[in-house]
Design an enzyme around this catalytic site. Structure first.
Site, PDB file in Angstrom:
ATOM      1  N   ARG A 258       0.867  -1.178   0.000  1.00 42.53           N
ATOM      2  CA  ARG A 258       0.000   0.000   0.000  1.00 42.53           C
ATOM      3  C   ARG A 258       0.900   1.223   0.000  1.00 42.53           C
ATOM      4  O   ARG A 258       1.550   1.512   0.999  1.00 42.53           O
ATOM      5  CB  ARG A 258      -0.916  -0.036   1.236  1.00 42.53           C
ATOM      6  CG  ARG A 258      -1.493   1.286   1.594  1.00 42.53           C
ATOM      7  CD  ARG A 258      -2.582   1.185   2.619  1.00 42.53           C
ATOM      8  NE  ARG A 258      -2.208   0.614   3.900  1.00 42.53           N
ATOM      9  CZ  ARG A 258      -1.475   1.217   4.825  1.00 42.53           C
ATOM     10  NH1 ARG A 258      -0.989   2.426   4.623  1.00 42.53           N
ATOM     11  NH2 ARG A 258      -1.222   0.610   5.978  1.00 42.53           N
ATOM     12  N   HIS A 262      -3.532   4.071   4.962  1.00 44.65           N
ATOM     13  CA  HIS A 262      -4.516   3.002   5.183  1.00 44.65           C
ATOM     14  C   HIS A 262      -5.904   3.533   4.817  1.00 44.65           C
ATOM     15  O   HIS A 262      -6.613   2.974   4.002  1.00 44.65           O
ATOM     16  CB  HIS A 262      -4.500   2.524   6.637  1.00 44.65           C
ATOM     17  CG  HIS A 262      -5.668   1.658   6.953  1.00 44.65           C
ATOM     18  ND1 HIS A 262      -5.808   0.385   6.447  1.00 44.65           N
ATOM     19  CD2 HIS A 262      -6.810   1.906   7.657  1.00 44.65           C
ATOM     20  CE1 HIS A 262      -6.966  -0.121   6.842  1.00 44.65           C
ATOM     21  NE2 HIS A 262      -7.590   0.779   7.571  1.00 44.65           N
ATOM     22  N   TYR A 271       4.461   4.472  11.562  1.00 45.74           N
ATOM     23  CA  TYR A 271       4.776   3.047  11.732  1.00 45.74           C
ATOM     24  C   TYR A 271       5.590   2.433  10.596  1.00 45.74           C
ATOM     25  O   TYR A 271       5.873   1.247  10.612  1.00 45.74           O
ATOM     26  CB  TYR A 271       3.490   2.233  11.956  1.00 45.74           C
ATOM     27  CG  TYR A 271       2.441   2.390  10.878  1.00 45.74           C
ATOM     28  CD1 TYR A 271       2.511   1.671   9.687  1.00 45.74           C
ATOM     29  CD2 TYR A 271       1.375   3.277  11.048  1.00 45.74           C
ATOM     30  CE1 TYR A 271       1.554   1.822   8.702  1.00 45.74           C
ATOM     31  CE2 TYR A 271       0.411   3.443  10.069  1.00 45.74           C
ATOM     32  CZ  TYR A 271       0.503   2.712   8.895  1.00 45.74           C
ATOM     33  OH  TYR A 271      -0.444   2.862   7.924  1.00 45.74           O
TER      34      TYR A 271
HETATM   35  C1  LIG Z   1     -14.044  -7.115  12.016  1.00 43.68           C
HETATM   36  C2  LIG Z   1     -13.279  -5.829  11.949  1.00 43.68           C
HETATM   37  N1  LIG Z   1     -12.317  -5.577  12.874  1.00 43.68           N
HETATM   38  C3  LIG Z   1     -11.597  -4.429  12.822  1.00 43.68           C
HETATM   39  C4  LIG Z   1     -11.863  -3.506  11.846  1.00 43.68           C
HETATM   40  C5  LIG Z   1     -11.025  -2.229  11.762  1.00 43.68           C
HETATM   41  N2  LIG Z   1     -10.123  -2.339  10.601  1.00 43.68           N
HETATM   42  C6  LIG Z   1     -10.417  -1.737   9.442  1.00 43.68           C
HETATM   43  S1  LIG Z   1      -9.294  -2.061   8.271  1.00 43.68           S
HETATM   44  C7  LIG Z   1      -8.363  -3.011   9.302  1.00 43.68           C
HETATM   45  C8  LIG Z   1      -7.080  -3.659   8.818  1.00 43.68           C
HETATM   46  C9  LIG Z   1      -7.303  -4.682   7.757  1.00 43.68           C
HETATM   47  O1  LIG Z   1      -6.088  -5.022   7.162  1.00 43.68           O
HETATM   48  P1  LIG Z   1      -6.001  -5.947   5.900  1.00 43.68           P
HETATM   49  O2  LIG Z   1      -6.967  -7.069   6.010  1.00 43.68           O
HETATM   50  O3  LIG Z   1      -4.579  -6.317   5.721  1.00 43.68           O
HETATM   51  O4  LIG Z   1      -6.499  -5.040   4.682  1.00 43.68           O
HETATM   52  P2  LIG Z   1      -5.945  -3.637   4.154  1.00 43.68           P
HETATM   53  O5  LIG Z   1      -6.653  -2.566   4.927  1.00 43.68           O
HETATM   54  O6  LIG Z   1      -4.474  -3.611   4.336  1.00 43.68           O
HETATM   55  O7  LIG Z   1      -6.339  -3.573   2.726  1.00 43.68           O
HETATM   56  C10 LIG Z   1      -8.952  -3.059  10.570  1.00 43.68           C
HETATM   57  C11 LIG Z   1      -8.392  -3.802  11.711  1.00 43.68           C
HETATM   58  C12 LIG Z   1     -12.887  -3.782  10.908  1.00 43.68           C
HETATM   59  N3  LIG Z   1     -13.198  -2.965   9.914  1.00 43.68           N
HETATM   60  N4  LIG Z   1     -13.560  -4.959  10.973  1.00 43.68           N
END
Ligand SMILES: Cc1ncc(C[n+]2csc(CCOP(=O)(O)OP(=O)(O)O)c2C)c(N)n1
Length: 365
Positions: A258, A262, A271
């Site tokens: 990415r 985020h 980070y």
């Molecule tokens: C069930 C749940 N827990 C926590 C969150 C908060 N949250 C949003 S994005 C994220 C990280 C997800 O990372 P990843 O799966 O690697 O996808 P990326 O955002 O890097 O595309 C979190 C913890 C959420 N949306 N849903």
């Protein structure tokens, strides 16, 4: 012999076709039409410019928080390009490159991130599911959708996107297990962009690859250079074929990064290091693919310039239409309270009344 080794027949294949400069491994080059190559290039560039425009709109307060795609365009376009219109795309919150490529309008995303649920009403014939924000839940939606396709005897495939972080969620494991047991036609595409917000991939799992998670569920898993659109396309094409021919699900891990935030609520400098980002900028999927297309005489600087202008105009028109629609939909803002509860809880009733007063005041002003 109470203690012996069980031989597991699997290995994880890794695929890369274009190197960091866009130089080709001739033997692995897929035979893609000129039209498809240029269409994929346009879609990647459109996504990159849309990200930039949406970031400006968000900073100006014209839309709310969203998640940029920047850096992951090859993972999304390369995989979505392997689908037919009749196949299904199950998306999360960072997948607008693929969703737009599949026929969803830019306005629909601007509406959603502007706070208007109407953007999630997809046009007839566009086989995308609406954005799922709870991490990992969409993998279960995909497994169920694919089960329905198999049950009806249809031949479509379902492709679902998720991040490295989602592989730590129970939902992902349930979906993979379900897909394995019922041999449903799903392609699980993990966009391993190295971070789940601020948590690096190393803190998600001790596994050497994410693709190997597939092996535990009896599915084939493959790792590809996710910034190499040709490698992603080839892997996705094979997996979609497998799904359509009744051979069941596959997991593809796209190694990517990415390059941006985020979400617009994030500050990645807290980070990760500048050096790390610079390393990945060198592997940016767009210049890499452009180099390849230029080598093939399919693209020139002049053509890229013309395309940039055309895309800017396309985005501008979408922004104008979306902002017009937002103005009209504001009058229907109360409808956000509909269809949630049969009997509305008192706190929502209060909020509804408060909004009603604001709207009445606006009307009178
Ligand atoms: C069930 C749940 N827990 C926590 C969150 C908060 N949250 C949003 S994005 C994220 C990280 C997800 O990372 P990843 O799966 O690697 O996808 P990326 O955002 O890097 O595309 C979190 C913890 C959420 N949306 N849903």
């Amino acid at each position: 012999m109470p203690r012996s080794m069980i031989e597991l027949p699997y290995q994880i294949e890794y695929l890369s076709i274009l190197d960091e400069e866009g130089k080709l491994d001739k033997e692995l080059e897929p035979d893609l039409s000129e039209d498809l190559l240029l269409e994929m290039h346009r879609a990647m560039l459109l996504s990159r410019r849309l990200d930039e425009r949406m970031l400006n709109l968000q900073r100006q307060g014209r839309i709310g928080t969203f998640a940029p795609v920047k850096g992951q365009e090859a993972s999304q376009i390369g995989s979505a390009a392997a689908l037919d219109e009749s196949d299904w795309l199950v998306q999360s919150y960072r997948d607008q490159a693929a969703a737009v490529y599949r026929g969803q309008s830019i306005e629909s995303f601007l509406l959603v991130y502007g706070g208007f649920f109407q953007g999630n009403q997809l046009p007839e014939g566009v086989h995308n599911l609406p954005v799922a924000v709870p991490v990992g839940t969409q993998t279960l939606h995909a497994a169920g959708l694919a089960y329905a396709i198999k049950y009806r005897g249809d031949e479509s495939a379902v492709m679902v996107y998720f991040g490295d972080g989602a592989t730590s969620e129970g939902d992902f494991h349930e979906a993979m297990n379900f897909a394995g047991v019922f041999q449903t036609p799903v392609v699980f595409v993990c966009q391993n962009n190295q971070y789940a917000i601020s948590i690096p991939r190393e803190h998600q799992t001790r596994s050497k690859t994410l693709a190997q998670k597939a092996l535990a569920y009896g599915l084939p898993g493959m790792q590809v250079d996710g910034n190499d659109i040709l490698a992603v396309y080839v892997a996705a094409q094979e997996a979609v074929e497998r799904a359509r021919s009744g051979e069941g699900a596959t997991m593809i891990e796209c190694l990517t990064y990415r390059l941006s935030l985020h979400t617009t609520a994030d500050d990645p400098t807290r980070y990760r290091s500048e050096e790390e980002v610079e390393q990945w900028e060198k592997r940016d999927p767009i210049p890499r693919f452009q180099n390849y297309l230029q080598e093939k005489d399919l693209l020139t600087d002049q053509k890229i310039g013309d395309l940039e202008e055309e895309i800017e105009e396309q985005i501008q028109q979408a922004v104008d239409r979306a902002e017009e629609q937002m103005k009209e939909l504001e009058a229907e803002a109360l409808s956000m309270f509909d269809h949630i509860y049969a009997e509305m809880p008192p706190y929502l009733e209060e909020q509804r009344q408060a909004l009603e007063e604001v709207l009445a005041e606006k009307e009178g002003a």
